[in-house]
Motif scaffolding. Structure first.
Motif, PDB file in Angstrom:
ATOM      1  N   ALA A   1     -23.275 -20.294 -14.978  1.00 39.79           N
ATOM      2  CA  ALA A   1     -21.914 -20.022 -15.441  1.00 39.79           C
ATOM      3  C   ALA A   1     -21.955 -19.017 -16.581  1.00 39.79           C
ATOM      4  CB  ALA A   1     -21.236 -21.311 -15.879  1.00 39.79           C
ATOM      5  N   GLY A   2     -22.966 -19.142 -17.462  1.00 37.08           N
ATOM      6  CA  GLY A   2     -23.134 -18.147 -18.515  1.00 37.08           C
ATOM      7  C   GLY A   2     -23.335 -16.759 -17.927  1.00 37.08           C
ATOM      8  N   LEU A   3     -24.135 -16.722 -16.867  1.00 37.28           N
ATOM      9  CA  LEU A   3     -24.404 -15.451 -16.193  1.00 37.28           C
ATOM     10  C   LEU A   3     -23.128 -14.868 -15.589  1.00 37.28           C
ATOM     11  CD1 LEU A   3     -27.077 -14.021 -15.789  1.00 37.28           C
ATOM     12  CD2 LEU A   3     -27.240 -15.041 -13.537  1.00 37.28           C
ATOM     13  N   VAL A   4     -22.337 -15.721 -14.943  1.00 35.94           N
ATOM     14  CA  VAL A   4     -21.096 -15.250 -14.323  1.00 35.94           C
ATOM     15  C   VAL A   4     -20.135 -14.737 -15.388  1.00 35.94           C
ATOM     16  CG1 VAL A   4     -19.044 -16.004 -13.098  1.00 35.94           C
ATOM     17  CG2 VAL A   4     -21.280 -16.674 -12.276  1.00 35.94           C
ATOM     18  N   ALA A   5     -20.036 -15.474 -16.518  1.00 35.47           N
ATOM     19  CA  ALA A   5     -19.151 -15.027 -17.588  1.00 35.47           C
ATOM     20  C   ALA A   5     -19.602 -13.673 -18.112  1.00 35.47           C
ATOM     21  CB  ALA A   5     -19.132 -16.059 -18.711  1.00 35.47           C
ATOM     22  N   MET A   6     -20.944 -13.519 -18.253  1.00 39.40           N
ATOM     23  CA  MET A   6     -21.457 -12.236 -18.719  1.00 39.40           C
ATOM     24  C   MET A   6     -21.105 -11.120 -17.740  1.00 39.40           C
ATOM     25  SD  MET A   6     -25.349 -10.995 -19.113  1.00 39.40           S
ATOM     26  CE  MET A   6     -25.980 -12.259 -20.137  1.00 39.40           C
ATOM     27  N   LEU A   7     -21.236 -11.413 -16.442  1.00 39.02           N
ATOM     28  CA  LEU A   7     -20.910 -10.419 -15.427  1.00 39.02           C
ATOM     29  C   LEU A   7     -19.448 -10.007 -15.504  1.00 39.02           C
ATOM     30  CD1 LEU A   7     -22.618 -11.413 -12.107  1.00 39.02           C
ATOM     31  CD2 LEU A   7     -22.764  -9.291 -13.352  1.00 39.02           C
ATOM     32  N   ARG A   8     -18.561 -11.009 -15.666  1.00 36.91           N
ATOM     33  CA  ARG A   8     -17.133 -10.714 -15.768  1.00 36.91           C
ATOM     34  C   ARG A   8     -16.870  -9.772 -16.936  1.00 36.91           C
ATOM     35  NH1 ARG A   8     -14.559 -12.039 -11.167  1.00 36.91           N
ATOM     36  NH2 ARG A   8     -14.292 -14.243 -10.845  1.00 36.91           N
TER      37      ARG A   8
END
Lengths: 103, 501, 167
Positions: free
Chosen positions: B253-260
């Motif tokens: 989820a941290g990774l997805v937030a970073m991607l966003r």
């Protein structure tokens, strides 16, 4: 507010964040570390108000800052509760005592 | 029910359910009963959410995604949201089924399931947010809901230590994210992700600073290598169900937030991609080398998570840097298979930990020596653990091989020196990782039963059942990896085709 | 000019807060920092947030810190190693200089358009999703604190024979 004032406030923001990070890096006391975190948060609050001012939407800037105040107060409370617990169990607040897992 | 209603239901159900779960457990406790009701309510809520997700998937309008407007905050339900929600709900239901017995006798039992639901709800919302500040708020809700779950045994020194490290690091990371949001808002004048992308169309200095702060801030949660130091402690000390959730979905989820956030600063997309590729190589190497040195199984698995994040970063980095949807879809597929495999590994180790240690009312960690010969007394738990470990190591007929393979294919089809070198490096690392996965499997099956195993208690069926479900999933995905293709491809295209309505 | 004066004051208080030896003094310096930041916010045109920052940041948070310091007791804080301190300072100053150098050049435009909407409308209407999430966060925080501060039977047992306890 002219350009120079904006720059000054931005420098204050960076300064507060920097002082907070410095405190977190060198402090030998958990409560001191939490105080450092709070100093950083003050800087960020100022940054949001400045952002509201610069983009001409003071209401939004204040609303965001208000949310940040609420959330980071909660985080501070949780952190202090954890510190109290650490003091009870370890008998000290020194983070260097927290080494049971290091290897 | 149309697609819009389905999305609203998905976002609201776990978050509304959390206080209800707590209330129900408190009422049962007040009457002097055992707090088992909360677990079942949680399970029902999660299964219902999965059902709603299925309804959304079958609705005809899904391809365009769903835009929701709450006040002035917009939410965009796209492929990435679907992938994240599906992963989280799937793993969450299994963990819920598993955790009831594991936690029996713990005093904070009544707080476990509400916090788990809050975490799941926050992750689902995080995947859908299209407003930078709102994204941070979901992220923070996820973080705060995990603090107690990590420090779940505050009478244990190790648990407190892990909690302190986790809290301080992620709180500092989240303040840095806030600073980046303030900078972005100052210079872009909007918080909408697609709006920021349109405003920041040239490479200006604030964009670089904000992007770096986003990488550092979200990178703490996503365990990018110099920022990962909280991870092995937190993942090893948390209750096993929570370890599974932390490794399986929270770091992702941290990774997805970073991607966003990074795709909003899309003018520098190539540079972010190359940076992520670099972190990917670092994560793989460092995670594997550290995992080789570990004796406690849960710590070993935690370091292997650091390495596995490296593969996702490699796929995502190549995808962003060279606009390769295959590599990006591979990264997304690995996100999903890693959640299954690492979730299963932590749960299977948790089952052994329960049988050998916790059911004796102790809290000592499980070492590699303790599980020697466990297959003789716990055949199913050992079998599932072996499947999970070999899958993580990337052996051919299992899901982990398929997702790694897709990343490799994506990397090679980019046909640049950097991406090909990175892929060769990833392949070598995969071999290296077998150096710590295989010995455990060897110990499980070919060694004499250890003293701990001989003294162990029998495992209840309710703990084995979730293990078998996930193991079946890994096997099926290994043979038919194309089952996940529609979701992966959609997720990849919603990252690359960002901002196109 | 006023901005600079207040800003330097706030920075000075912050430095005092993180360098003072006694924790209680530290908390008080933090409150002062907070008050000065609130003043700066007021000057920037945010009277509402200034009041909130004054009451929560300088008031409530200080009370919490004093409460926690009472619970844990004052503890003489050992000094960090001077080399470490110097190193941290140099790294930090370098980073800050870099950030400042990068961020400052573009024009910080003065606002021309007045407030588009009143704060209350934005907070309760426009960004009501944020407000709901705050409520959930408060619930989460309460659960966490309850869970962290619960009494555990094992601990009281260990406390009597606590080898690494208080001197």
């Amino acid at each position: 507010m002219d350009y120079l004032d904006g720059v000054i406030v931005l420098l204050v923001v960076l300064g507060l964040v920097g002082i907070g990070i410095y405190a977190i890096m060198v402090s030998r006391n958990l409560i001191k570390i939490i105080i450092g975190m709070q100093v950083m948060v003050k800087g960020v609050l100022l940054a949001f108000v400045l952002a509201g001012r610069v983009s001409g939407n003071m209401g939004l800037g204040q609303s965001l800052a208000l949310t940040v105040i609420v959330v980071d107060t909660i985080v501070a409370v949780v952190a202090l509760a954890l510190a109290v617990r650490v003091r009870r169990r370890f008998g000290t607040l020194d983070p260097r005592a927290l080494t049971t897992l290091r290897r | 029910m149309d697609a819009n209603m389905a999305v609203i239901g998905l976002l609201a159900l776990p978050l509304v359910g959390a206080p209800l779960t707590y209330l129900a457990d408190r009422l049962v406790l007040r009457r002097g009963g055992k707090p088992r009701l909360g677990q079942w309510i949680t399970l029902v809520i999660l299964l219902l959410s999965l059902y709603i997700l299925a309804i959304f998937w079958r609705s005809e309008t899904r391809r365009e995604g769903v835009w929701l407007l709450v006040g002035s905050i917009s939410l965009h339900w796209d492929g990435l949201s679907v992938l994240l929600a599906f992963t989280t709900l799937l793993l969450g239901s299994v963990v819920t089924l598993f955790s009831g017995t594991y936690l029996a006798g713990e005093k904070a039992h009544d707080k476990y399931f509400p916090l788990l639901l809050l975490m799941i709800g926050a992750i689902i919302g995080l995947g859908a947010s299209n407003d930078l500040f709102n994204l941070w708020l979901w992220f923070e809700l996820m973080a705060v809901s995990t603090y107690l779950l990590v420090a779940f045994y505050p009478q244990e020194k190790g648990s407190l230590e892990a909690g302190v490290k986790y809290l301080v690091q992620s709180a500092v990371g989240s303040v840095l994210i806030l600073l980046a949001i303030a900078l972005t808002y100052t210079f872009a004048g909007t918080l909408q992700l697609d709006g920021i992308r349109a405003r920041f169309s040239d490479l200006s200095a604030p964009l670089w600073v904000a992007g770096c702060l986003f990488i550092i801030g979200f990178g703490v949660k996503a365990a990018l290598v110099p920022l990962h130091t909280w991870l092995p402690d937190a993942h090893a000390q948390a209750p096993s169900g929570i370890s599974a959730m932390l490794s399986g979905v929270v770091i992702e989820a941290g990774l997805v937030a970073m991607l966003r956030a990074l795709t909003a600063l899309g003018a520098a997309e190539t540079h972010w991609g190359i940076l992520l590729m670099g972190f990917g190589a670092l994560n793989m190497l460092f995670g594997n080398l550290m995992a080789l040195r570990q004796h406690q199984i849960k710590r070993l698995l935690a370091f292997s998570s650091v390495a596995q994040v490296g593969y996702m970063l490699a796929g995502i980095g190549v995808g962003l840097a060279y606009q390769q949807p295959i590599a990006l879809a591979g990264g997304m597929f690995h996100l999903f298979t890693h959640a299954l495999m690492k979730g299963l590994a932590f749960l299977a180790v948790g089952a052994l930990l329960y049988a050998l240690v916790i059911s004796h009312h102790q809290h000592t960690p499980l070492t590699v020596e303790d599980v020697c010969g466990a297959a003789q007394r716990y055949p199913l738990a050992s079998l599932t653990l072996a499947i999970a470990l070999l899958g993580l190591g990337g052996l051919p007929p299992l899901a982990g091989f398929m997702s790694k393979w897709q990343i490799l294919v994506g990397g090679f089809s980019a046909q640049t020196n950097a991406s090909v070198a990175l892929m060769i490096f990833a392949g070598l690392n995969s071999v290296l990782s077998l150096g710590y996965y295989a010995p455990i499997v060897n110990r499980l099956y070919r060694h004499q039963a250890s003293e701990a195993v001989l003294k162990g208690n029998p495992l209840p069926l309710v703990m084995i059942l979730p293990l078998l479900i996930v193991a079946l999933g890994i096997l099926v995905l290994g043979f038919v990896p194309s089952l996940m293709n529609p979701i992966n491809d959609w997720a990849a295209s919603s990252i690359l085709g960002f901002g196109i309505r | 000019m006023v901005y600079a004066l207040i800003g330097v004051g706030a920075l000075g208080c912050a430095i005092a807060a993180v360098t003072t030896k006694r924790l209680l003094n530290s908390a008080i310096w933090l409150a002062l920092t907070s008050a000065l930041v609130a003043l700066e916010m007021y000057l920037l045109g945010g009277p509402f947030i200034a009041v909130i920052e004054l009451s929560v940041g300088a008031g409530l948070v200080t009370v919490l810190f004093v409460f926690a310091i009472n619970l844990t007791g004052e503890e003489s804080t050992p000094n960090a190693h001077p080399v470490l301190k110097g190193l941290a300072l140099v790294c930090l100053l370098a980073c800050l200089a870099l950030v400042a150098y990068w961020v400052l050049p573009p024009t910080l435009v003065s606002p021309s358009n007045p407030d588009t909407q009143p704060l209350a409308t934005i907070f309760w209407e426009g960004r009501r999703l944020d407000t709901w999430l705050q409520a959930l966060l408060i619930f989460t925080g309460a659960l966490t604190v309850l869970g962290l501060l619960r009494s555990t039977p094992q601990e009281t047992d260990q406390k009597e024979e606590n080898p690494d306890g208080l001197p």
